[in-house]
Write a protein that holds these residues in place. Sequence first.
Motif, short mmCIF file in Angstrom:
data_model
loop_
_atom_site.label_atom_id
_atom_site.label_comp_id
_atom_site.label_asym_id
_atom_site.label_seq_id
_atom_site.Cartn_x
_atom_site.Cartn_y
_atom_site.Cartn_z
N ALA A 1 19.35 -78.69 4.45
CA ALA A 1 19.80 -80.09 4.44
C ALA A 1 18.65 -81.04 4.12
N LYS A 2 17.43 -80.62 4.42
CA LYS A 2 16.26 -81.44 4.11
C LYS A 2 15.84 -81.31 2.65
N GLY A 3 16.56 -80.47 1.90
CA GLY A 3 16.25 -80.29 0.49
C GLY A 3 15.35 -79.11 0.20
N MET A 4 15.10 -78.26 1.20
CA MET A 4 14.24 -77.11 1.00
C MET A 4 15.05 -75.96 0.39
N SER A 5 14.41 -75.18 -0.46
CA SER A 5 15.02 -73.97 -0.98
C SER A 5 14.91 -72.87 0.07
N THR A 6 16.00 -72.16 0.31
CA THR A 6 16.00 -71.11 1.33
C THR A 6 16.50 -69.81 0.73
N ALA A 7 15.77 -68.73 1.00
CA ALA A 7 16.13 -67.43 0.44
C ALA A 7 16.07 -66.37 1.53
N ALA A 8 17.10 -65.52 1.58
CA ALA A 8 17.17 -64.42 2.52
C ALA A 8 16.81 -63.12 1.82
N ALA A 9 15.92 -62.35 2.41
CA ALA A 9 15.63 -61.02 1.89
C ALA A 9 16.73 -60.08 2.36
N ALA A 10 17.64 -59.74 1.46
CA ALA A 10 18.82 -58.95 1.83
C ALA A 10 19.38 -58.28 0.59
N LEU A 11 20.30 -57.35 0.80
CA LEU A 11 20.95 -56.66 -0.32
C LEU A 11 22.32 -57.25 -0.64
N ARG A 12 23.02 -57.72 0.40
CA ARG A 12 24.38 -58.24 0.20
C ARG A 12 24.36 -59.49 -0.68
N GLY A 13 24.99 -59.40 -1.84
CA GLY A 13 25.08 -60.54 -2.74
C GLY A 13 23.75 -61.00 -3.29
N ALA A 14 22.76 -60.10 -3.33
CA ALA A 14 21.40 -60.51 -3.70
C ALA A 14 21.19 -60.52 -5.21
N PHE B 1 15.04 -66.14 -8.60
CA PHE B 1 14.97 -67.24 -7.63
C PHE B 1 13.89 -68.21 -8.06
N LYS B 2 14.28 -69.44 -8.35
CA LYS B 2 13.34 -70.47 -8.81
C LYS B 2 13.36 -71.65 -7.84
N PRO B 3 12.61 -71.57 -6.75
CA PRO B 3 12.65 -72.64 -5.75
C PRO B 3 12.08 -73.94 -6.26
N GLN B 4 12.64 -75.02 -5.76
CA GLN B 4 12.15 -76.36 -6.07
C GLN B 4 11.73 -77.04 -4.78
N GLY B 5 10.56 -77.62 -4.76
CA GLY B 5 10.10 -78.32 -3.55
C GLY B 5 9.76 -77.36 -2.43
N GLY B 6 10.16 -77.75 -1.21
CA GLY B 6 9.88 -76.92 -0.04
C GLY B 6 10.62 -75.59 -0.09
N LEU B 7 10.12 -74.63 0.70
CA LEU B 7 10.65 -73.27 0.62
C LEU B 7 10.63 -72.59 1.98
N VAL B 8 11.71 -71.86 2.28
CA VAL B 8 11.75 -70.98 3.45
C VAL B 8 12.23 -69.61 3.00
N LEU B 9 11.45 -68.58 3.32
CA LEU B 9 11.81 -67.20 3.02
C LEU B 9 12.14 -66.51 4.34
N ALA B 10 13.32 -65.90 4.44
CA ALA B 10 13.77 -65.29 5.69
C ALA B 10 13.75 -63.76 5.61
N ILE B 11 13.15 -63.16 6.64
CA ILE B 11 13.01 -61.70 6.74
C ILE B 11 13.65 -61.26 8.05
#
Length: 261
Positions: free
Chosen positions: A185-198, A204-214
Motif C-alpha cells: 500500500a505504501k507503493g513498495m514492490s513485494t515478491a514472495a519466493a515460492a513455486l505456486r504461480g511463480a 520481476f522488475k521492481p520499482q522503488g522500494g522492495l520487500v523480498l519474502a522467504i
Amino acid sequence: MRITPEQLTSRDNERVKYAQKLMEKPAFCKAEQRFLAEGKKLCLDAAESGIVIEILYYTYMAQKRWPEIDSLPGEHISISESVAEKISGMKSAQGVFAVCRLPVWNEAQVDPTGRYIALENVQDPANVGAVLRSAAAFGFDGALLSQGCAEPFGQKALRASMGAAFKLPIIRTPDLPAALRVCSAKGMSTAAAALRGAVDLSEFKPQGGLVLAIGNEGNGLTDDAIDACEMAVKIPISERMESLNAAVAASVLMWEFRSLC
C-alpha cells in the motif's frame, strides 16, 4: 564507565547467573529486553553500531589481550576464567561479554523507498543470522521477521550474522502477511519466493522500494504471505534438487536486487 573493584569468582553469583540466562534462553532475553554479546568482535561491533552496552564482563587475560575493550561503555566487571567458562556458549571462551539492550524497531519505521528482506517462520538461528549478514552485505535497509522466526539476537544467530544484526533495523511483526500488504500500500514492490504461480526471477522488475519474502525451511511461505505479495518468483535451479536452503535462497534474491555491489 564504572569499574567493579573486586573480581567475581563465584559461578553461583546472581550476576553471573543473569548473564548465563541471557546466553542460554532467548525467551528470557525477550522478557528482559536484553541480550548477551560474546567475544571481542561482537562487543566492539555492538558499541560501534550504537547498541547500548550496560555491563561488560571480562577476564584479566581478555583485558590484557584486547586493551581496546577498556574504552567500551557500561559497568565493567572483572571475572575469573572459571566464571567466563560458566557464562560462555563456546567451547573455548574468549573471556569478554557485554549485556546489551535489545534495539527496538517497529513497522512504522519501514522506509517505503528502501529494500527489505522478510522472513516467515525461519526457525534455524544460523539461517536467520546468515540472512542478516547477506542483507547487510548487499545494501539492504532492514529485515522484517515473523514471530515464528528464531531470535536474531540469540547466540547462534548473532555468531552467524557476524555482527550484521547490529547494523540493520530488525522489525518483529505479529502478522507478516498484514505487514506485506501495508508495504504494498505504501507503493513498495513485494515478491514472495515460492513455486505456486511463480514467474522466473528475471521477470520481476521492481520499482522503488522492495520487500523480498522467504519462508520456513521445510514448508516455505504460507499461502497468506504469498497472496499478500505483488507476485511470486522462483530461482532457476537444476532439476537434480527441489529447493534451496532458506538462507541461500534469500542471499541469491538479495544479490539479484542488491543496492550495493
